[in-house]
Motif scaffolding. Structure first.
Motif, short mmCIF file in Angstrom:
data_model
loop_
_atom_site.label_atom_id
_atom_site.label_comp_id
_atom_site.label_asym_id
_atom_site.label_seq_id
_atom_site.Cartn_x
_atom_site.Cartn_y
_atom_site.Cartn_z
N LEU A 1 -15.84 -25.18 -24.36
CA LEU A 1 -15.52 -23.81 -23.96
C LEU A 1 -14.13 -23.79 -23.33
O LEU A 1 -13.83 -24.59 -22.45
CB LEU A 1 -16.54 -23.30 -22.94
N VAL A 2 -13.28 -22.89 -23.83
CA VAL A 2 -11.94 -22.70 -23.27
C VAL A 2 -11.76 -21.21 -23.04
O VAL A 2 -11.97 -20.41 -23.94
CB VAL A 2 -10.84 -23.23 -24.23
N GLY A 3 -11.39 -20.85 -21.83
CA GLY A 3 -11.18 -19.44 -21.50
C GLY A 3 -9.82 -19.23 -20.85
O GLY A 3 -9.40 -20.02 -19.99
N LEU A 4 -9.13 -18.20 -21.26
CA LEU A 4 -7.84 -17.83 -20.68
C LEU A 4 -7.98 -16.42 -20.12
O LEU A 4 -8.31 -15.49 -20.86
CB LEU A 4 -6.74 -17.88 -21.73
N THR A 5 -7.78 -16.28 -18.83
CA THR A 5 -7.95 -14.99 -18.17
C THR A 5 -6.61 -14.50 -17.63
O THR A 5 -5.92 -15.24 -16.92
CB THR A 5 -8.96 -15.09 -17.00
N GLY A 6 -6.25 -13.28 -17.96
CA GLY A 6 -5.04 -12.65 -17.45
C GLY A 6 -5.40 -11.55 -16.47
O GLY A 6 -6.34 -10.78 -16.71
N ARG A 7 -4.71 -11.50 -15.35
CA ARG A 7 -4.93 -10.44 -14.36
C ARG A 7 -3.60 -9.74 -14.09
O ARG A 7 -2.55 -10.36 -14.08
CB ARG A 7 -5.46 -11.03 -13.05
N TYR A 8 -3.70 -8.44 -13.85
CA TYR A 8 -2.50 -7.63 -13.59
C TYR A 8 -2.81 -6.65 -12.46
O TYR A 8 -3.90 -6.07 -12.40
CB TYR A 8 -2.09 -6.85 -14.84
N ASP A 9 -1.85 -6.48 -11.56
CA ASP A 9 -1.95 -5.48 -10.50
C ASP A 9 -0.63 -4.71 -10.52
O ASP A 9 0.45 -5.31 -10.51
CB ASP A 9 -2.16 -6.15 -9.14
N SER A 10 -0.70 -3.40 -10.54
CA SER A 10 0.51 -2.58 -10.69
C SER A 10 1.30 -2.39 -9.40
O SER A 10 2.30 -1.68 -9.39
CB SER A 10 0.13 -1.21 -11.26
N GLY A 11 0.88 -3.02 -8.32
CA GLY A 11 1.58 -2.88 -7.05
C GLY A 11 0.91 -1.83 -6.18
O GLY A 11 0.15 -1.00 -6.66
N LYS A 12 1.20 -1.88 -4.89
CA LYS A 12 0.58 -0.95 -3.95
C LYS A 12 1.30 -1.00 -2.61
O LYS A 12 2.09 -1.88 -2.35
CB LYS A 12 -0.89 -1.30 -3.77
N ARG A 13 0.99 -0.03 -1.79
CA ARG A 13 1.49 -0.05 -0.41
C ARG A 13 0.53 -0.85 0.45
O ARG A 13 -0.67 -0.82 0.25
CB ARG A 13 1.54 1.36 0.16
N ARG A 14 1.10 -1.58 1.41
CA ARG A 14 0.25 -2.26 2.38
C ARG A 14 -0.44 -1.22 3.23
O ARG A 14 0.13 -0.18 3.56
CB ARG A 14 1.07 -3.18 3.26
N PHE A 15 -1.66 -1.50 3.61
CA PHE A 15 -2.47 -0.58 4.40
C PHE A 15 -1.76 -0.25 5.72
O PHE A 15 -1.34 -1.13 6.45
CB PHE A 15 -3.85 -1.19 4.69
N GLY A 16 -1.63 1.04 6.01
CA GLY A 16 -1.03 1.50 7.26
C GLY A 16 0.45 1.21 7.39
O GLY A 16 0.96 1.09 8.50
N SER A 17 1.18 1.10 6.28
CA SER A 17 2.59 0.73 6.32
C SER A 17 3.31 1.42 5.16
O SER A 17 2.71 1.89 4.22
CB SER A 17 2.72 -0.79 6.20
N ASN A 18 4.65 1.43 5.26
CA ASN A 18 5.46 1.93 4.15
C ASN A 18 5.99 0.80 3.27
O ASN A 18 6.80 1.02 2.39
CB ASN A 18 6.64 2.74 4.69
N VAL A 19 5.54 -0.44 3.55
CA VAL A 19 5.97 -1.59 2.77
C VAL A 19 5.22 -1.60 1.44
O VAL A 19 3.99 -1.48 1.40
CB VAL A 19 5.72 -2.91 3.54
N PHE A 20 5.97 -1.75 0.35
CA PHE A 20 5.38 -1.75 -0.98
C PHE A 20 5.28 -3.18 -1.50
O PHE A 20 6.23 -3.95 -1.44
CB PHE A 20 6.23 -0.92 -1.94
N VAL A 21 4.10 -3.55 -1.99
CA VAL A 21 3.89 -4.87 -2.60
C VAL A 21 4.12 -4.71 -4.10
O VAL A 21 3.49 -3.86 -4.73
CB VAL A 21 2.45 -5.37 -2.32
N PRO A 22 5.03 -5.49 -4.69
CA PRO A 22 5.35 -5.31 -6.12
C PRO A 22 4.20 -5.70 -7.05
O PRO A 22 3.26 -6.38 -6.65
CB PRO A 22 6.56 -6.22 -6.33
N SER A 23 4.33 -5.29 -8.30
CA SER A 23 3.32 -5.62 -9.31
C SER A 23 3.37 -7.12 -9.60
O SER A 23 4.37 -7.79 -9.35
CB SER A 23 3.57 -4.82 -10.58
N TRP A 24 2.27 -7.64 -10.15
CA TRP A 24 2.19 -9.05 -10.51
C TRP A 24 1.20 -9.26 -11.65
O TRP A 24 0.33 -8.43 -11.90
CB TRP A 24 1.81 -9.92 -9.31
#
Length: 87
Positions: free
Chosen positions: A12-35
């Motif tokens: 068995l061989v599995g390749l998993t891709g995950r993507y996050d489009s970015g978001k603001r940190r909770f209670g802050s104006n700091v933006f976390v970039p996509s990955w």
């Protein structure tokens, strides 16, 4: 998240891709970039009752925050085995 899987005669061989489009940190104006990351999982049957297992997480060594303010580790791996006894 998307996963591609190949299975043949116990291998068995599995390749998993995950993507996050970015978001603001909770209670802050700091933006976390996509990955995006890739993970690889492998199971190789050695005998009828023992399977060698292995994983490589974050193959692309992407720097990202999975939880606010907590950086995820770079490329990591895990090696193990599985015994199947009975039924």
């Amino acid at each position: 998240m998307a996963t591609l899987t190949y299975a043949n005669k116990g291998l068995l061989v599995g390749l998993t891709g995950r993507y996050d489009s970015g978001k603001r940190r909770f209670g802050s104006n700091v933006f976390v970039p996509s990955w995006a990351t890739l993970d690889l999982a492998v199971e190789i049957p050695i005998t009828s009752f023992f399977t060698l297992t292995g994983n490589v997480f974050n193959l692309t060594d992407t720097q990202f925050e999975f939880l606010d303010g907590n950086p995820a580790p770079g490329t990591t791996f895990r090696v193990g085995g599985r015994f199947e006894i009975g039924g």
